[in-house]
Enzyme design. Structure first.
Site, short mmCIF file in Angstrom:
data_model
loop_
_atom_site.label_atom_id
_atom_site.label_comp_id
_atom_site.label_asym_id
_atom_site.label_seq_id
_atom_site.Cartn_x
_atom_site.Cartn_y
_atom_site.Cartn_z
N GLY A 74 9.55 -31.49 -17.81
CA GLY A 74 10.67 -31.80 -16.92
C GLY A 74 11.22 -33.17 -17.20
O GLY A 74 10.85 -33.83 -18.16
N GLU A 90 15.89 -29.83 -20.12
CA GLU A 90 14.63 -30.56 -20.32
C GLU A 90 13.59 -29.67 -21.01
O GLU A 90 12.86 -30.14 -21.89
CB GLU A 90 14.09 -31.08 -18.99
N GLU A 94 11.94 -30.64 -24.56
CA GLU A 94 10.52 -30.97 -24.63
C GLU A 94 9.66 -29.90 -25.26
O GLU A 94 8.59 -30.21 -25.77
CB GLU A 94 9.99 -31.29 -23.23
N GLU A 144 1.84 -33.20 -26.79
CA GLU A 144 1.32 -31.87 -27.12
C GLU A 144 1.54 -30.93 -25.94
O GLU A 144 1.73 -31.37 -24.81
CB GLU A 144 -0.16 -31.92 -27.52
#
Length: 175
Positions: A74, A90, A94, A144
């Protein structure tokens, strides 16, 4: 010592005068031009993404605050963007994933320390659906990504307090 949230701001953003003083607990006022600035929460989004096994997608933070701790994907809502648009953006940034549906769950207030400044946020939690996990890849400010079974989630392993609270609240909802 409890400082005013705008104590770092000494000059009026409108006229530049040094008469920018505390007006009340959430605003400052310029005594020269009358400009009042209210310090309001910034909006942020948080995604709860489950795979077909019911495991939750978690991220490890690559940057401060709370670098190296667990997180949920987020980030901040950009200007002129809805919360639903923000959560989709987001997640794409990501994780590389495409959100096909986002359902609002709940919100939690948070204090996010960034550049030596405490940003007050309201974190909007969404349950997000993803139909294809093939493009899953940690990117942007994520070190990760992994899936964790719900019964293995430890809220204390998450670095941000609103995320810890959100994990607890989400598990109460689904169990």
């Amino acid at each position: 010592m409890n400082k005013h949230p705008l104590s770092s701001f000494q000059y009026c953003p409108r006229c530049g005068a040094g008469n920018f003083t505390e007006n009340n607990e959430k605003s400052k006022k310029c005594t020269a031009c009358g400009f009042v600035y209210y310090y309001n929460s910034s909006a942020a989004v948080v995604a709860v993404i489950e795979n077909k096994k019911g495991e939750i997608l978690i991220a490890r933070r690559a940057k401060e605050p709370a670098k190296g701790t667990l997180d949920l994907p987020g980030g901040f809502v950009d200007m002129h963007e809805t919360a639903e648009e923000a959560v989709r953006r987001e997640i794409r940034e990501e994780t590389g994933l495409t959100v096909t549906a986002a359902q609002y769950l709940f919100s939690i207030p948070n204090t996010y320390r960034y550049s030596e400044f405490e940003v007050q946020t309201v974190d909007l939690f969404f349950k997000c659906e993803v139909s294809d996990f093939n493009g899953l890849k940690a990117d942007d400010d994520v070190m990760e990504l992994a899936f964790i079974a719900q019964d293995k989630l430890n809220p204390e392993a998450f670095g941000l307090s609103s995320i810890r609270q959100g994990i607890v609240k989400y598990l109460q909802i689904v169990n």
